[in-house]
Design a protein around this motif. Structure first.
Motif, PDB file in Angstrom:
ATOM      1  N   LYS A 115       0.829  -1.232   0.012  1.00  8.47           N
ATOM      2  CA  LYS A 115      -0.085   0.229  -0.018  1.00  8.47           C
ATOM      3  C   LYS A 115       0.817   1.411  -0.114  1.00  8.47           C
ATOM      4  CE  LYS A 115      -0.800  -0.015   5.050  1.00  8.47           C
ATOM      5  NZ  LYS A 115      -1.482  -0.320   6.168  1.00  8.47           N
ATOM      6  N   PRO A 116       0.376   2.403  -0.338  1.00  8.37           N
ATOM      7  CA  PRO A 116       1.096   3.701  -0.715  1.00  8.37           C
ATOM      8  C   PRO A 116       1.811   4.137   1.089  1.00  8.37           C
ATOM      9  CG  PRO A 116      -0.940   3.808  -1.887  1.00  8.37           C
ATOM     10  CD  PRO A 116      -0.990   2.558  -1.199  1.00  8.37           C
ATOM     11  N   GLY A 117       2.883   4.587   0.850  1.00  9.12           N
ATOM     12  CA  GLY A 117       3.402   4.878   2.404  1.00  9.12           C
ATOM     13  C   GLY A 117       4.365   3.645   2.991  1.00  9.12           C
ATOM     14  N   SER A 118       4.203   2.704   2.262  1.00  9.21           N
ATOM     15  CA  SER A 118       5.061   1.750   3.209  1.00  9.21           C
ATOM     16  C   SER A 118       6.400   1.946   2.990  1.00  9.21           C
ATOM     17  CB  SER A 118       4.843   0.131   2.314  1.00  9.21           C
ATOM     18  OG  SER A 118       3.591  -0.283   2.462  1.00  9.21           O
ATOM     19  N   GLN A 119       7.063   2.842   1.977  1.00  7.54           N
ATOM     20  CA  GLN A 119       8.239   3.133   1.851  1.00  7.54           C
ATOM     21  C   GLN A 119       8.680   4.331   2.951  1.00  7.54           C
ATOM     22  OE1 GLN A 119       5.910   4.775   0.341  1.00  7.54           O
ATOM     23  NE2 GLN A 119       6.506   6.923   0.381  1.00  7.54           N
ATOM     24  N   ILE A 120       7.703   4.619   3.620  1.00  9.61           N
ATOM     25  CA  ILE A 120       8.346   5.641   4.793  1.00  9.61           C
ATOM     26  C   ILE A 120       9.170   5.149   5.894  1.00  9.61           C
ATOM     27  CG2 ILE A 120       7.361   7.221   6.368  1.00  9.61           C
ATOM     28  CD1 ILE A 120       4.955   7.804   4.832  1.00  9.61           C
ATOM     29  N   TRP A 121       9.036   3.729   6.246  1.00  8.07           N
ATOM     30  CA  TRP A 121       9.692   3.014   7.060  1.00  8.07           C
ATOM     31  C   TRP A 121      11.089   2.979   6.648  1.00  8.07           C
ATOM     32  CZ3 TRP A 121       7.874  -1.500  10.333  1.00  8.07           C
ATOM     33  CH2 TRP A 121       6.684  -1.450  10.539  1.00  8.07           C
ATOM     34  N   GLN A 122      11.613   3.380   5.681  1.00 10.92           N
ATOM     35  CA  GLN A 122      12.934   3.748   5.346  1.00 10.92           C
ATOM     36  C   GLN A 122      13.644   4.720   6.073  1.00 10.92           C
ATOM     37  OE1 GLN A 122      13.845   2.229   0.811  1.00 10.92           O
ATOM     38  NE2 GLN A 122      11.963   3.623   1.118  1.00 10.92           N
ATOM     39  N   LEU A 123      12.753   5.815   6.195  1.00 14.76           N
ATOM     40  CA  LEU A 123      13.464   7.030   7.048  1.00 14.76           C
ATOM     41  C   LEU A 123      13.995   6.953   8.180  1.00 14.76           C
ATOM     42  CD1 LEU A 123      13.632   9.885   6.539  1.00 14.76           C
ATOM     43  CD2 LEU A 123      11.552  10.368   7.587  1.00 14.76           C
ATOM     44  N   PRO A 124      13.570   5.939   9.192  1.00  9.65           N
ATOM     45  CA  PRO A 124      14.188   5.764  10.392  1.00  9.65           C
ATOM     46  C   PRO A 124      15.145   4.616  10.325  1.00  9.65           C
ATOM     47  CG  PRO A 124      12.066   4.921  10.686  1.00  9.65           C
ATOM     48  CD  PRO A 124      11.947   5.620   9.454  1.00  9.65           C
ATOM     49  N   MET A 125      14.903   3.420   9.377  1.00  9.29           N
ATOM     50  CA  MET A 125      15.510   2.439   9.415  1.00  9.29           C
ATOM     51  C   MET A 125      16.878   2.455   8.858  1.00  9.29           C
ATOM     52  SD  MET A 125      14.073   0.217  11.060  1.00  9.29           S
ATOM     53  CE  MET A 125      12.323   0.033  11.547  1.00  9.29           C
ATOM     54  N   ILE A 126      17.090   3.300   7.869  1.00  9.24           N
ATOM     55  CA  ILE A 126      18.440   3.599   7.191  1.00  9.24           C
ATOM     56  C   ILE A 126      19.546   4.024   7.973  1.00  9.24           C
ATOM     57  CG2 ILE A 126      19.720   4.981   5.341  1.00  9.24           C
ATOM     58  CD1 ILE A 126      17.370   4.559   3.493  1.00  9.24           C
ATOM     59  N   PRO A 127      19.298   5.364   8.794  1.00 13.90           N
ATOM     60  CA  PRO A 127      20.000   5.918   9.607  1.00 13.90           C
ATOM     61  C   PRO A 127      20.404   4.909  11.169  1.00 13.90           C
ATOM     62  CG  PRO A 127      18.430   7.500   9.191  1.00 13.90           C
ATOM     63  CD  PRO A 127      18.116   6.105   8.729  1.00 13.90           C
ATOM     64  N   LEU A 128      19.409   4.117  11.394  1.00 16.10           N
ATOM     65  CA  LEU A 128      19.439   3.134  12.551  1.00 16.10           C
ATOM     66  C   LEU A 128      20.375   2.121  12.170  1.00 16.10           C
ATOM     67  CD1 LEU A 128      18.759   2.135  15.314  1.00 16.10           C
ATOM     68  CD2 LEU A 128      16.866   0.787  14.077  1.00 16.10           C
ATOM     69  N   PHE A 129      20.334   1.473  11.130  1.00 12.43           N
ATOM     70  CA  PHE A 129      21.190   0.274  10.752  1.00 12.43           C
ATOM     71  C   PHE A 129      22.617   0.740  10.220  1.00 12.43           C
ATOM     72  CE2 PHE A 129      17.196  -2.202   9.433  1.00 12.43           C
ATOM     73  CZ  PHE A 129      17.092  -2.467  10.532  1.00 12.43           C
ATOM     74  N   LYS A 130      22.533   2.080   9.616  1.00  8.05           N
ATOM     75  CA  LYS A 130      24.018   2.349   9.428  1.00  8.05           C
ATOM     76  C   LYS A 130      24.722   2.939  10.359  1.00  8.05           C
ATOM     77  CE  LYS A 130      25.681   4.818   5.084  1.00  8.05           C
ATOM     78  NZ  LYS A 130      25.234   5.419   3.860  1.00  8.05           N
ATOM     79  N   CYS A 131      24.184   3.572  11.488  1.00  2.00           N
ATOM     80  CA  CYS A 131      25.034   3.840  12.639  1.00  2.00           C
ATOM     81  C   CYS A 131      25.305   2.856  13.441  1.00  2.00           C
ATOM     82  CB  CYS A 131      23.879   4.658  13.305  1.00  2.00           C
ATOM     83  SG  CYS A 131      23.890   6.546  12.665  1.00  2.00           S
ATOM     84  N   ILE A 132      24.342   1.910  13.704  1.00  2.00           N
ATOM     85  CA  ILE A 132      24.759   0.786  14.489  1.00  2.00           C
ATOM     86  C   ILE A 132      25.917  -0.160  14.022  1.00  2.00           C
ATOM     87  CG2 ILE A 132      23.899  -1.549  15.098  1.00  2.00           C
ATOM     88  CD1 ILE A 132      21.267  -0.513  15.685  1.00  2.00           C
ATOM     89  N   VAL A 133      25.789  -0.425  12.556  1.00  2.00           N
ATOM     90  CA  VAL A 133      26.831  -1.114  12.279  1.00  2.00           C
ATOM     91  C   VAL A 133      28.294  -0.419  12.110  1.00  2.00           C
ATOM     92  CG1 VAL A 133      26.677  -0.629   9.757  1.00  2.00           C
ATOM     93  CG2 VAL A 133      27.448  -2.734  10.023  1.00  2.00           C
ATOM     94  N   GLY A 134      28.210   1.081  11.827  1.00  2.00           N
ATOM     95  CA  GLY A 134      29.217   1.971  12.053  1.00  2.00           C
ATOM     96  C   GLY A 134      30.045   1.870  13.493  1.00  2.00           C
ATOM     97  N   VAL A 135      29.096   1.683  14.349  1.00  2.00           N
ATOM     98  CA  VAL A 135      29.702   1.774  15.826  1.00  2.00           C
ATOM     99  C   VAL A 135      30.403   0.157  15.878  1.00  2.00           C
ATOM    100  CG1 VAL A 135      28.936   1.469  18.451  1.00  2.00           C
ATOM    101  CG2 VAL A 135      27.876   3.323  16.976  1.00  2.00           C
ATOM    102  N   PHE A 136      29.721  -0.801  15.285  1.00  2.00           N
ATOM    103  CA  PHE A 136      30.363  -2.171  15.464  1.00  2.00           C
ATOM    104  C   PHE A 136      31.549  -2.042  14.942  1.00  2.00           C
ATOM    105  CE2 PHE A 136      26.249  -5.192  15.458  1.00  2.00           C
ATOM    106  CZ  PHE A 136      25.884  -4.374  16.806  1.00  2.00           C
ATOM    107  N   GLY A 137      32.007  -1.388  13.759  1.00  2.00           N
ATOM    108  CA  GLY A 137      33.286  -1.322  13.098  1.00  2.00           C
ATOM    109  C   GLY A 137      34.343  -0.621  13.937  1.00  2.00           C
TER     110      GLY A 137
END
Length: 571
Positions: free
Chosen positions: A286-308
């Motif tokens: 349904k329209p709007g499903s792509q909005i989930w990307q807004l919090p998820m991209i920064p979340l995952f990118k920062c977490i894996v960056g901290v891991f590194g």
């Protein structure tokens, strides 16, 4: 399957293979009656708007998708590598966060095109660039995808090497029988070939079913990454504080420009997805499903960056040297039987991570591009096979990874074309045309999106004005020893993503305000298939008047026996 059936299927396969060799015209696909393209346009239904029954991607599917793309070997080392230029760990995390936002915002905005209209990026680009100029965008994205597919596959071979060494330690000392000119050892070629064989069947999974693969990766990679971080932190005994909290070694304007340059570099790795995200969001439930990307991209990118960063700090205390990649850490476990067992499992999980990002970010995107460029010869299935063969073998990616640093620099610098594309796509859909496209007209080379000579001059002028000032910086990036430019142009290139994206928005919007194309400014949306609201097709509901749907166009699965043809043709 009974043996006679296997024998019959094998005979048919050999007969077909012989026909492909003897008669090149046999490669031509059957012309399929598109639900939206006019009869005089060669099309296949892989290009059509996604039918309701294949709109399976929810917000959670996008969550798994971005976990798949971001929790990778490259993502692990990206933030920590920022510290090699003299910046601090705090700088590295903040840079990763800003870069993630630079990726997430245009990705969500442009993802709305696919989620609303269920069309792929090559089709959507016609509305802003014009029917024929959009091919420049498609070709640019396709070239990048093909090269990066090969490069990522070459890195995947390293996972296979660790897996085999865990079982047979002698594999590390496998004799090399290949000449130096080959650019790869016998061990490297064996590992690469095995990785290619493992990856290939997964490439044939239809896009609307890929979320299951992303879900599996999430189930395995997250616990593995956490276990590696906990293990290396405990083994370091908390003695990594000095490394983690060390101050920057650069200051003032030098630090500021390094900050911008590093942010652009981290952003550039996923800049293409801000352009071609409709290739995936078109499968939205349904329209709007792509909005989930807004919090998820920064979340995952920062977490894996901290891991590194944490693992690099701990590795320095344990081994006396900084290990930027998770594979470097796994390679240190090969001294005991228990360590080899752990190394095999961890390397297998990271292989799945590498394979997932290569399929989602490169092979599927390339397949969409080449299907649009040559629909007479390619559908999605053939496109991914082409990527596997040409990107995986013909380009000799092991040579690129080993010695062609200038080509890798070119691939990174080529992102200067992606920023204005992302800006123009967003501006056209949201600001100029107010989210109102006539989808069937996007498939018609004589339709309203042809503009003059198939080129929207506003997009052409915007792209030229944005890109030309960046070309000297691109040349310097590729060959810094032979191309010399002044500091101003270098600094402009340091923040080329923000510059290109923001300036393209201003220029394209201004040109459309000064000289609008009224034919494309339609009063309401014209869908290619009936939209689905809460699981109910609008064409079958009493809210039909709320949206526009071209009545003389049949939905894809009703057109010319599409149910019998299926979405995937035989290669």
């Amino acid at each position: 399957m009974q043996f006679p059936q296997v024998k019959r299927a094998s005979a048919v396969a050999w007969q077909k293979a012989g026909l492909r060799v003897r008669d090149p015209s046999s490669w031509t696909l059957l012309k399929q009656s598109s639900s939206v393209a006019p009869p005089y346009v060669w099309s296949n239904i892989d290009q059509d708007p996604v039918p309701p029954e294949q709109r399976t991607w929810t917000g959670w599917a996008f969550t798994w998708y971005w976990f798949s793309d971001l929790v990778t070997i490259a993502g692990w080392s990206a933030a920590s590598s920022v510290m090699t230029v003299g910046l601090s760990a705090t700088d590295a995390i903040l840079i990763t966060l800003v870069a993630a936002l630079c990726n997430a915002i245009p990705t969500v905005l442009n993802g709305a095109i696919g989620a609303d209209l269920h069309i792929a990026f090559p089709i959507a680009a016609r509305a802003s660039y014009g029917y024929w100029l959009s091919y420049f965008c498609v070709i640019s994205r396709g070239i990048l995808a093909l090269f990066w597919f090969g490069v990522q596959s070459a890195y995947g071979g390293q996972c296979v090497t660790l897996m085999i060494q865990s079982i047979w330690p002698s594999y590390k000392h496998l004799a090399n029988t290949l000449p130096t000119s080959a650019g790869i050892t016998t061990q490297g070629m064996v590992s690469y070939f095995l990785y290619w064989l493992i990856q290939f069947p997964f490439m044939l999974i239809p896009t609307h079913k890929l979320q299951y693969m992303f879900w599996l990766k999430t189930m395995l990679v997250l616990p593995t990454a956490l276990a590696m971080i906990i293990w290396i932190s405990v083994k370091a005994g908390g003695r990594s504080g000095d490394f983690f909290h060390q101050p920057p070694t650069v200051h003032g304007s030098e630090r500021a420009w390094l900050w911008l340059s590093s942010m652009t570099s981290v952003t550039g790795g996923f800049s293409t997805l801000a352009v071609n995200i409709p290739d995936f969001s078109r499968f939205s439930k349904k329209p709007g499903s792509q909005i989930w990307q807004l919090p998820m991209i920064p979340l995952f990118k920062c977490i894996v960056g901290v891991f590194g960063i944490v693992s690099a700090a701990a590795a320095k205390e344990i081994y006396g040297k900084i290990l930027w990649s998770p594979l470097d850490i796994i390679a240190m476990w090969q001294t005991t039987s228990g360590g080899r067992a752990a190394a095999f499992f961890a390397a297998t999980v990271w292989l799945l991570a590498q394979m997932s990002v290569n399929i989602s970010a490169n092979s599927i995107s390339f397949a969409n591009d080449i299907t649009t460029l040559m629909p007479r010869w390619f559908n999605i299935r053939r496109g991914v096979v082409f990527a596997a063969v040409v990107g995986g073998w013909a380009l000799c990616p092991w040579l690129i990874v080993k010695s062609a640093k200038s080509l890798l620099s070119f691939l990174s610098a080529y992102a200067i074309f992606m920023a204005p594309m992302a800006g123009i796509l967003f501006t056209d859909y949201w600001l100029v045309k107010n989210r109102r496209y006539d989808v069937p007209q996007l498939y018609d080379p004589r339709g309203i999106y042809r503009y003059k000579y198939g080129v929207n001059w506003r997009a052409l002028v915007t792209t030229i004005l944005v890109v030309v000032p960046l070309l000297p910086g691109m040349a310097n990036k590729i060959s810094p020893t032979t191309v010399h430019i002044d500091e101003g142009l270098k600094h402009l290139f340091d923040f080329n993503w923000l510059y290109g994206f923001c300036l393209s928005i201003v220029l394209y919007w201004s040109l459309n305000k000064i000289s609008p194309d009224n034919a494309t400014l339609i009063p309401e949306v014209v869908y290619g298939t009936p939209p689905v609201l809460d699981g109910i097709s609008v064409a079958d509901s009493d809210v039909e008047k709320q949206v526009s749907y071209r009545g003389d166009v049949k939905p894809p699965m009703e057109a010319s026996g599409a149910k019998e043809i299926g979405l995937v043709a035989v290669v």
